[in-house]
Every structure is written in C-alpha cells, then in structure tokens.
Design an enzyme around this catalytic site. Structure first.
Site, short mmCIF file in Angstrom:
data_model
loop_
_atom_site.label_atom_id
_atom_site.label_comp_id
_atom_site.label_asym_id
_atom_site.label_seq_id
_atom_site.Cartn_x
_atom_site.Cartn_y
_atom_site.Cartn_z
N PHE A 25 10.23 2.17 -101.46
CA PHE A 25 10.58 0.90 -100.88
C PHE A 25 9.44 -0.09 -101.16
O PHE A 25 8.33 0.09 -100.70
CB PHE A 25 10.73 1.34 -99.37
CG PHE A 25 11.54 0.27 -98.58
CD1 PHE A 25 12.99 0.48 -98.67
CD2 PHE A 25 11.05 -0.81 -97.70
CE1 PHE A 25 13.62 -0.49 -97.75
CE2 PHE A 25 11.83 -1.65 -97.20
CZ PHE A 25 13.17 -1.25 -96.97
N CYS A 31 9.95 -15.54 -97.77
CA CYS A 31 11.37 -15.61 -97.67
C CYS A 31 11.83 -16.95 -97.77
O CYS A 31 10.94 -17.99 -97.10
CB CYS A 31 11.97 -14.92 -96.47
SG CYS A 31 13.75 -15.13 -96.32
N CYS A 46 17.66 -18.27 -90.73
CA CYS A 46 17.86 -16.99 -90.30
C CYS A 46 16.93 -16.65 -89.08
O CYS A 46 15.87 -16.93 -89.29
CB CYS A 46 17.64 -15.93 -91.34
SG CYS A 46 17.71 -14.19 -90.85
N CYS A 49 15.90 -12.10 -87.99
CA CYS A 49 15.36 -11.12 -88.74
C CYS A 49 14.28 -10.19 -87.94
O CYS A 49 13.65 -10.69 -87.14
CB CYS A 49 14.33 -11.79 -89.96
SG CYS A 49 13.32 -10.62 -91.01
N ASP A 50 14.32 -8.92 -88.30
CA ASP A 50 13.61 -7.93 -87.60
C ASP A 50 12.42 -7.37 -88.48
O ASP A 50 11.98 -6.24 -88.10
CB ASP A 50 14.39 -6.67 -87.19
CG ASP A 50 14.98 -5.95 -88.49
OD1 ASP A 50 14.86 -6.29 -89.34
OD2 ASP A 50 15.75 -5.05 -88.06
N THR A 51 11.88 -8.22 -89.54
CA THR A 51 11.08 -7.45 -90.45
C THR A 51 9.98 -8.41 -90.67
O THR A 51 9.88 -9.87 -90.52
CB THR A 51 11.64 -7.30 -91.65
OG1 THR A 51 12.90 -6.56 -91.79
CG2 THR A 51 10.75 -6.98 -92.94
N GLU A 116 17.88 -5.58 -102.05
CA GLU A 116 18.67 -6.22 -100.68
C GLU A 116 18.12 -7.63 -100.59
O GLU A 116 17.05 -8.02 -100.64
CB GLU A 116 18.11 -5.29 -99.55
CG GLU A 116 18.33 -3.96 -99.50
CD GLU A 116 17.65 -2.90 -98.56
OE1 GLU A 116 16.95 -3.52 -97.51
OE2 GLU A 116 18.27 -1.75 -98.50
N HIS A 204 16.90 5.12 -90.44
CA HIS A 204 15.46 5.15 -90.25
C HIS A 204 15.00 4.72 -88.78
O HIS A 204 13.82 5.54 -88.64
CB HIS A 204 14.99 4.29 -91.37
CG HIS A 204 15.15 2.98 -91.38
ND1 HIS A 204 16.72 2.36 -91.43
CD2 HIS A 204 14.56 1.95 -90.91
CE1 HIS A 204 16.68 1.21 -91.29
NE2 HIS A 204 15.16 0.63 -91.07
#
Length: 210
Positions: A25, A31, A46, A49-51, A116, A204
């Site tokens: 990964f 971004c 956006c 986002c959870d990242t 992605e 995950h």
C-alpha cells in the site's frame, strides 16, 4: 522527480473488488481537494476524508529521489516471491505524483498497479486497475476505469448519472462518519434499489489492519 510518500507498507487490500488481496500500500502525500489540515476541512472540496496524507512521517514514508528508488522500496516490502505482485497507490490524490516513470519502474519489477483516485485528474498511462471515488461538487474527468466506488451518502451526486460512466464495477461504500449506522443503511438501500451497485465495506477497519 522526487516523490513524497506519506506511508508505504505490506497489508491486505481492505475494500473494493480486490478486497482481501495481498498488496503493498503506497500512499502519496498531498491532495488537490483538501489541504489535510482540520482548520480547512469545512471549506474544502472534500470534507469527509478519513485519511492522514500530510507529510512523509508515516510508516515507510519518506522522500524518494527517483522512480527506481521508490519501486525498489515497494519490491523490498513485498519480500520474496514474484507471484501476484500488487501495489495499491493512493493518497491524498495519487495523480499529483504518479507518473509514467514510476509506472514503468513498478511494471519492470512485476507489479500490477492499482490506483485509488478522486478522478479530477486524468489517469497516468499504463495503470492496470483504476478505482475512482467521486466527490460531490468536483469535476470528474476520469469517467472510465475498472471500479467506481461511491462513498455514500453524498448530497449533490446522482447514482443514476454515474451509471452512464464506463466502469466494470459499481460499488457503494458507507461513509465513515459520526452517523455510521445511518450511512450503512442508506448504502444498503441504494444497492437494493439499484442492482448495478454492490455494497462495499471497509474490512481492514473491522479486522484491525492499517
């Protein structure tokens, strides 16, 4: 080109059509829809986002001076064996950094390349698997690929319109938010009402993988 990588590690793909597949990964930093700073979230294109994609301080992260150096790092993380090599490239937004040189370097090491992306930038040539996750209010230019993953619910997106895009798989994924159960039920209803869509869950997170 120098590549800024937030994190890079060996795991199992946790969502989408390729869920459960062994993969390296590779998360790029940066971004084009959000700065990654919480103070900017409310005004970002956006907002859900959870990242964490800011900086290069994550597991296996850093700056890589060349495509060959980054591809060599991916290969080292995969370890022994050349069968079914898969690298999943994400972000942030991977198309800000993923270029033909890195695609070629990864292919030379026997990797199948999945990305992605939010779809607002055209995909780099040579990618083997394109997953687009559209965000409401943005101009999606990458309207063809392998997998369309709709995070749901989102106001301002019409699933019927998305069905006209050229993808092999249409997935609806509940938004990871404070109203998680409501999002799950809403995603289930969409899949039940529109059979072209399949429900996708983030496995995950359920089993505790990064």
């Amino acid at each position: 080109m120098t590549y800024a990588v937030k994190e890079c590690f060996l795991t199992l793909q946790g969502e989408g059509v390729q869920s459960g597949s062994r993969a390296v990964f590779l998360r790029f930093a940066g971004c084009n829809l959000w700065s990654g700073r919480e103070q900017d979230r409310a005004t970002a294109q956006c907002t859900f986002c959870d990242t964490d994609f800011v900086g290069t301080d994550g597991q296996g992260g850093g700056k890589f001076a060349s495509a060959d150096a980054l591809a060599a790092n991916v290969e080292a993380l995969w370890g022994k064996g050349s069968d079914q090599r898969l690298v999943v490239i994400t972000g942030g937004e991977p198309m800000l950094q993923l270029d033909a040189a890195l695609v070629d370097a990864l292919h030379a090491r026997g990797f199948r390349i999945a990305v992605e992306t939010n779809g607002t930038l055209p995909a780099t040539r040579g990618i083997d698997w394109i997953c687009v996750s559209p965000k409401a209010g943005t101009e999606v230019v990458q309207r063809r690929g392998d997998e369309l993953k709709l995070v749901w619910p989102q106001e301002g997106i019409d699933p019927a319109e998305l069905e006209t895009w050229q993808f092999d798989h249409f997935l609806v994924q509940p938004m990871d938010c404070d109203r998680r159960e409501e999002a799950v039920q809403t995603a289930i209803r969409l899949a039940m009402d529109r059979p072209k869509w399949r429900l996708s869950l983030q496995a995950h997170k359920v089993i505790g993988l990064p």
